[in-house]
Design a protein around this motif. Structure first.
Motif, PDB file in Angstrom:
ATOM      1  N   SER A  34      -9.235  77.055 -57.330  1.00  0.00           N
ATOM      2  CA  SER A  34      -8.946  75.615 -57.472  1.00  0.00           C
ATOM      3  C   SER A  34      -7.500  75.292 -57.119  1.00  0.00           C
ATOM      4  O   SER A  34      -7.055  74.157 -57.279  1.00  0.00           O
ATOM      5  N   GLU A 319       1.575  75.874 -65.509  1.00  0.00           N
ATOM      6  CA  GLU A 319       1.579  74.760 -64.565  1.00  0.00           C
ATOM      7  C   GLU A 319       2.732  73.821 -64.924  1.00  0.00           C
ATOM      8  O   GLU A 319       2.554  72.780 -65.547  1.00  0.00           O
ATOM      9  N   ASN A 354       0.166  75.697 -58.007  1.00  0.00           N
ATOM     10  CA  ASN A 354      -0.247  75.529 -59.403  1.00  0.00           C
ATOM     11  C   ASN A 354       0.554  76.348 -60.407  1.00  0.00           C
ATOM     12  O   ASN A 354       1.006  75.819 -61.422  1.00  0.00           O
ATOM     13  N   ARG A 360       1.017  71.350 -56.542  1.00  0.00           N
ATOM     14  CA  ARG A 360       0.011  71.302 -57.596  1.00  0.00           C
ATOM     15  C   ARG A 360      -1.270  70.709 -57.040  1.00  0.00           C
ATOM     16  O   ARG A 360      -1.237  69.884 -56.119  1.00  0.00           O
ATOM     17  N   GLU A 362      -5.273  69.439 -58.526  1.00  0.00           N
ATOM     18  CA  GLU A 362      -6.271  69.291 -59.582  1.00  0.00           C
ATOM     19  C   GLU A 362      -7.616  69.808 -59.097  1.00  0.00           C
ATOM     20  O   GLU A 362      -8.008  69.573 -57.947  1.00  0.00           O
TER      21      GLU A 362
END
Length: 501
Positions: A34, A319, A354, A360, A362
């Motif tokens: 992810s 994070e 991340n 970053r 989501e």
């Protein structure tokens, strides 16, 4: 405050290795799953990698990336990450107390890196494993065909060898937390014999041996001496790691940790010179600063959390939400790497996505650039060529970690091919602008090509999904007159000024 500075074409430090702007990504938290890889995401490509994240990585112009760890590598079986994905085992990762599905391994990660123009720096497990497994790994990666491991690679759909040139001989082996932690002479001998074996398979491969996990380790700097006395002639780099924080909320002391890092590099440079002289060696060993970043916002909280986890799969971990203050610090640290480019040839921001990262993403949602993305990108894009010495005369301050710290931090590079000189300028003063007068020496007739700045934000301001407010903008207030770069440098600001010379 008034600051004068000067450069001269002849006062070079060293050629800057492009790998000074390398990166690191580990099987840890959501760095892989992810992070860069999320099948089913609206931005996923046919292989499951996120196109939005890849585009942000591409814009960084990263020359090399260290993989797959990190602490993770010290109990990693590389064979688990090759072959049909549906047949790969799920393992318990002891480093980060989580499940590793092995859906991403070498044969997924390498094409992703190649597509982005990034060379691989592979780490071998010298914690729970040793020479034999490292040799098998290199044979799988680099041998063309006709042997067990090279033909296994070809059976996995990879006909051509990867020809990886950079190899890390374990990770943080001085750390008691490491699987397979060793004493310096014990590890140094293992690293030496591993390097000798690997170079028989890939002559000319670059070997990176583990230095101290940080300069607060009780074994620092004697660890480096002990290791290098065992393996100096067969390695090319010794690695350093260091993470930074401002838990005391003392901004000037935080910025002063850049000077502390300079002392760290200088000390290990001295150890390298000592061992070279003692062994009458003819080869040079340089520094690979292959883990560095700001890490403190969630460090204690997440350390408590992962100690009690019941082996989750790709949990959110470390994070960090990076601030404008962190961006200014990263800018200063990159300046220090430029100034130390005679010693530091490779440096890897840790990590890339991340996990303590400039990017970053989501799960199922957007990706964004954190504040520290921008000084890293600007240095990577413009900090190539040769490093120039900059003589700076201006107000200075003392703090807990360093004395005599210049409020105005300046690094400079000269790209002879492009005919440019670039200045990287940080005003660390909390409230005063700097009236700068920088003499351009024997670069007469220079003209201003570009000026970008990060400035005018609250120190604790952050970027987030859909709100990237902290980004470079065209700079103002600096110009050239009478072969001098001059003007006002606002407090708490970062400037990248490129001249045609």
């Amino acid at each position: 405050m008034r600051v004068t500075a000067a450069i001269h074409r002849a006062y070079e430090i060293a050629a800057i290795d492009d790998r000074l702007y390398a990166a690191f990504i580990e099987h840890m938290g959501r760095a892989i799953y992810s992070g860069i890889y999320e099948p089913g995401h609206p931005q996923a490509d046919a292989t499951g990698f996120r196109r939005d994240v890849a585009a942000m990585v591409r814009d960084l112009n990263i020359p090399a990336i260290r993989y797959p760890g990190g602490n993770f590598v010290s109990a990693y079986n590389w064979e688990d990450g090759v072959g049909p994905q549906e047949a790969r085992p799920v393992r318990l990762d002891l480093a980060w107390r989580s499940k590793e599905t092995n859906q991403v391994g070498l044969n997924e990660f390498a094409p992703w890196a190649e597509d982005l123009g990034i060379d691989l720096m592979l780490a071998v497990n010298l914690g729970s494993r040793g020479i034999s497994e490292a040799r098998d790994f290199m044979e799988y990666v680099n041998h063309p065909a006709g042997t067990y491991w090279s033909d296994l690679r070809r059976s996995h759909g990879v006909e051509a060898p990867y020809n990886v040139r950079m190899w890390c001989l374990g990770n943080e082996m001085d750390g008691p937390w490491q699987i397979g932690h060793k004493q310096a002479d014990e590890y140094g001998r293992l690293a030496n014999e591993t390097a000798k074996a690997l170079r028989q398979l890939t002559p000319g491969a670059e070997m990176i041996v583990c230095g101290s996990s940080n300069d607060a380790m009780p074994t620092y700097p004697d660890w480096e001496r002990g290791v290098l006395e065992e393996c100096y002639e067969n390695v090319d780099y010794i690695s350093l790691h260091k993470y930074f924080g401002n838990s005391s909320r003392d901004t000037l002391n935080f910025f002063g940790k850049v000077e502390e890092t300079g002392r760290y590099i200088q000390a290990i440079g001295g150890v390298i010179d000592f061992v070279k002289a003692k062994k009458r060696a003819t080869n040079d060993v340089h520094i690979c600063f292959d883990e560095w970043n700001v890490w403190y916002h969630r460090r204690e909280e997440d350390s408590r959390a992962w100690a009690s986890w019941d082996w989750p799969e790709a949990p959110a971990l470390l994070e960090e939400d990076y601030t404008f203050e962190d961006a200014l610090f990263v800018a200063c640290l990159l300046n220090e790497f430029i100034r130390r480019s005679d010693r530091v040839k490779i440096a890897c921001i840790a990590q890339l996505v991340n996990v303590i990262a400039p990017i970053r993403a989501e799960a199922g949602g957007p990706a964004w650039r954190q504040t520290i993305y921008w000084p890293y990108q600007l240095a990577s894009l413009h900090g190539r060529g040769r490093a120039l010495r900059v003589a700076v005369d201006g107000p200075r301050y003392d703090c807990a970690v360093a004395d005599d710290v210049s409020y105005l931090d300046i690094a400079a590079t000269h790209d002879t091919g492009a005919g440019t000189v670039t200045f990287f300028i940080v005003n660390r003063h909390l409230s005063e602008a700097a009236d700068l007068r920088l003499t351009l020496g024997d670069f007469p007739g220079a003209t201003l090509l570009s000026h970008q700045t990060l400035a005018g934000h609250p120190l604790m301001a952050t970027n987030g999904p859909g709100r990237e407010a902290i980004v470079p903008v065209p700079g103002q207030g600096l110009g050239i007159e009478d072969d001098t770069l001059g003007g006002q440098v606002a407090p708490l600001s970062y400037h990248v000024v490129k001249l045609k010379v």
